[in-house]
Every structure is written in C-alpha cells, then in structure tokens.
Design a protein around this motif. Structure first.
Motif, mmCIF file in Angstrom:
data_model
loop_
_atom_site.group_PDB
_atom_site.id
_atom_site.type_symbol
_atom_site.label_atom_id
_atom_site.label_comp_id
_atom_site.label_asym_id
_atom_site.label_seq_id
_atom_site.Cartn_x
_atom_site.Cartn_y
_atom_site.Cartn_z
ATOM 1 N N ILE A 145 -5.815 -6.252 -0.610
ATOM 2 C CA ILE A 145 -6.111 -6.625 -1.995
ATOM 3 C C ILE A 145 -7.258 -5.794 -2.548
ATOM 4 O O ILE A 145 -7.216 -5.333 -3.702
ATOM 5 C CB ILE A 145 -6.439 -8.126 -2.093
ATOM 6 C CG1 ILE A 145 -5.239 -8.961 -1.631
ATOM 7 C CG2 ILE A 145 -6.832 -8.493 -3.520
ATOM 8 C CD1 ILE A 145 -3.964 -8.693 -2.389
ATOM 9 N N GLU A 146 -8.281 -5.566 -1.745
ATOM 10 C CA GLU A 146 -9.420 -4.769 -2.199
ATOM 11 C C GLU A 146 -8.998 -3.339 -2.527
ATOM 12 O O GLU A 146 -9.414 -2.772 -3.545
ATOM 13 C CB GLU A 146 -10.515 -4.761 -1.129
ATOM 14 C CG GLU A 146 -11.249 -6.087 -0.999
ATOM 15 C CD GLU A 146 -12.293 -6.061 0.099
ATOM 16 O OE1 GLU A 146 -12.314 -5.078 0.882
ATOM 17 O OE2 GLU A 146 -13.088 -7.015 0.182
ATOM 18 N N LEU A 147 -8.175 -2.753 -1.678
ATOM 19 C CA LEU A 147 -7.720 -1.378 -1.912
ATOM 20 C C LEU A 147 -6.876 -1.285 -3.180
ATOM 21 O O LEU A 147 -7.050 -0.372 -3.997
ATOM 22 C CB LEU A 147 -6.926 -0.882 -0.703
ATOM 23 C CG LEU A 147 -7.735 -0.607 0.569
ATOM 24 C CD1 LEU A 147 -6.808 -0.416 1.762
ATOM 25 C CD2 LEU A 147 -8.617 0.624 0.384
ATOM 26 N N LEU A 167 0.826 -1.210 0.000
ATOM 27 C CA LEU A 167 0.000 0.000 0.000
ATOM 28 C C LEU A 167 0.858 1.258 0.000
ATOM 29 O O LEU A 167 0.447 2.294 -0.529
ATOM 30 C CB LEU A 167 -0.933 -0.001 1.214
ATOM 31 C CG LEU A 167 -2.001 -1.094 1.237
ATOM 32 C CD1 LEU A 167 -2.783 -1.036 2.539
ATOM 33 C CD2 LEU A 167 -2.938 -0.952 0.043
ATOM 34 N N ARG A 168 2.038 1.185 0.586
ATOM 35 C CA ARG A 168 2.955 2.322 0.559
ATOM 36 C C ARG A 168 3.673 2.399 -0.790
ATOM 37 O O ARG A 168 3.811 3.467 -1.383
ATOM 38 C CB ARG A 168 3.980 2.203 1.680
ATOM 39 C CG ARG A 168 3.414 2.284 3.089
ATOM 40 C CD ARG A 168 4.541 2.389 4.113
ATOM 41 N NE ARG A 168 4.037 2.528 5.468
ATOM 42 C CZ ARG A 168 3.921 1.541 6.337
ATOM 43 N NH1 ARG A 168 4.280 0.319 5.981
ATOM 44 N NH2 ARG A 168 3.462 1.744 7.557
ATOM 45 N N GLY A 169 4.130 1.264 -1.264
ATOM 46 C CA GLY A 169 4.947 1.243 -2.473
ATOM 47 C C GLY A 169 4.192 1.523 -3.751
ATOM 48 O O GLY A 169 4.786 1.968 -4.739
ATOM 49 N N VAL A 221 -4.442 -1.299 11.055
ATOM 50 C CA VAL A 221 -3.786 -1.886 9.890
ATOM 51 C C VAL A 221 -4.810 -2.666 9.070
ATOM 52 O O VAL A 221 -5.570 -3.463 9.620
ATOM 53 C CB VAL A 221 -2.650 -2.833 10.328
ATOM 54 C CG1 VAL A 221 -1.961 -3.433 9.111
ATOM 55 C CG2 VAL A 221 -1.651 -2.087 11.194
ATOM 56 N N PRO A 222 -4.862 -2.454 7.760
ATOM 57 C CA PRO A 222 -5.807 -3.212 6.932
ATOM 58 C C PRO A 222 -5.479 -4.700 6.938
ATOM 59 O O PRO A 222 -4.319 -5.095 7.038
ATOM 60 C CB PRO A 222 -5.627 -2.610 5.539
ATOM 61 C CG PRO A 222 -4.293 -1.956 5.565
ATOM 62 C CD PRO A 222 -4.078 -1.490 6.964
#
Length: 214
Positions: free
Chosen positions: A113-115, A79-81, A106-107
C-alpha cells in the motif's frame, strides 16, 4: 467511447473467468469488446494478466501507462499490474495476500500500500477477505472485485449491475452473484466514507463510483 481494463492475479483466482464475464456483459449490451491473456493459463499460484478493451478498439493488448483501470485480485500482483495504469487512473486492490513461494524479499501488505500510494494514481482497497468469510467460499475473489469495478460511474453506464448480476447468476451461480453485489456495495461505501481510498495529490476525483445502488 473506449475503456481499457487490466486484470491481474495469480493462477486459481479466476482472472480469465472475470474477463469472460465482462465479455458476456458487453455482448448482452451490444458493445464491442476484445480481450487478451498475456501470461498464459499460469500454473496455480503463477502470475496471470488479462486485458479487456471495450468500445472503439481493435487490438486486444494494453500498452503500459494507458489502462483506465487496473483490477488486482492479489496485493503483490498489484505492484506488477500498476505499470499498465495511466496517470491518475484507478487501481482496485484486493486485500488478498499470497506471497510468491520461495521468495524472502516480498513486500508486506503495508509495504504494498505504501509503494502504490506514492504513485500518481488513485487507489481503492477492497476487503475481499470479509466477503470470503461471510460467504464461506474462497473462490469468489474475482466476482467481488468485478462488483467493485462496476460501481464506477463510467463503467456502470455501459455495464449495469443488474445485467452483470444476471450474467453471473447464469454463468457462476448464486454465491458468485452475491459476491458481486457485496463488492459493489463495499466500493460505494468506501468511496462515501473515504476508508481504504488513497489519492495522489496530483489527481482528483473525476471518476467517482456511481450513486446507483442497482
């Protein structure tokens, strides 16, 4: 020719080692390569990001939304990268899940995966846990993910799997070489059967893994 790769993970996963292996493969192939570590040699479990630029490049840093590939050795770090990934680029996500300590927001794996699947990108999720279990070595995450990366056509043309296997054997030994091969084969299989593949409606399969089994 220019290929830009951002690698992200947490301290202890071998993010920097992965970039060093890519660099050695490039040297053997006579390719120009520059790399930069942006978040230092993070303490164990801290975030680490490394940029690798191959070909007609000089400066080592990768700007946001410009990387051809993002390789995430850990799910939350993906999510960061992903901010470095260009539109319709590929993100390779390891299914290793290491929530940051001390955080209750934290997700989950599913939420990660959804995000990511809502973004205009292409994604493949690699079952690194299976590779770790088969090899009985938790230290092979980086080489399993490198193997998956090498399965893509534009990567395999300049960084062939056989050269990579020789480099990994010499630098890291036979277990890591096997992890590399297993990650490579798994990525090919997933692309063939569609399992673990997520592609935005605005993207196409213009960059598919190589059919060369190495």
């Amino acid at each position: 020719m220019k290929i830009e790769i951002a690698v992200c993970g947490v301290g202890g996963q071998g993010v920097v080692t992965m970039s060093a292996v890519i660099g050695e493969i490039c040297v053997r192939r006579g390719l120009n390569v520059v790399a930069a570590e942006t978040h230092g040699m993070a303490q164990r479990m801290g975030s680490v990001e490394v940029f690798v630029r191959i070909g007609d490049v000089e400066a080592p840093l990768i700007s946001p939304a410009s990387a051809d590939y993002v390789v995430a050795l850990e799910m939350v770090e993906a999510l960061r990268g992903v901010r470095y990934l260009k539109r319709c680029g590929w993100i390779l996500v390891s299914n290793i899940y290491i929530p940051p300590p001390g955080s209750d927001r934290v997700p989950s794996r599913r939420q990660v995966i959804e995000l990511l699947s809502k973004l205009p990108i292409k994604m493949i999720v690699i079952d690194v846990e299976e590779i770790i279990n088969r090899l009985e070595d938790p230290r092979v995450v980086n080489m399993a993910m490198l193997g998956a990366l090498l399965s893509f056509k534009d990567i395999s043309k300049i960084l062939p799997i056989d050269v990579a296997e020789d480099v990994v054997q010499g630098m890291l030994g036979s277990v890591n070489r096997e992890a590399l091969a297993m990650g490579y084969r798994q990525a090919l299989e997933k692309m063939n059967n569609g399992n673990g593949i997520y592609v935005s409606n605005v993207c196409t399969y213009s960059t598919a893994p190589s059919s060369n089994q190495g």
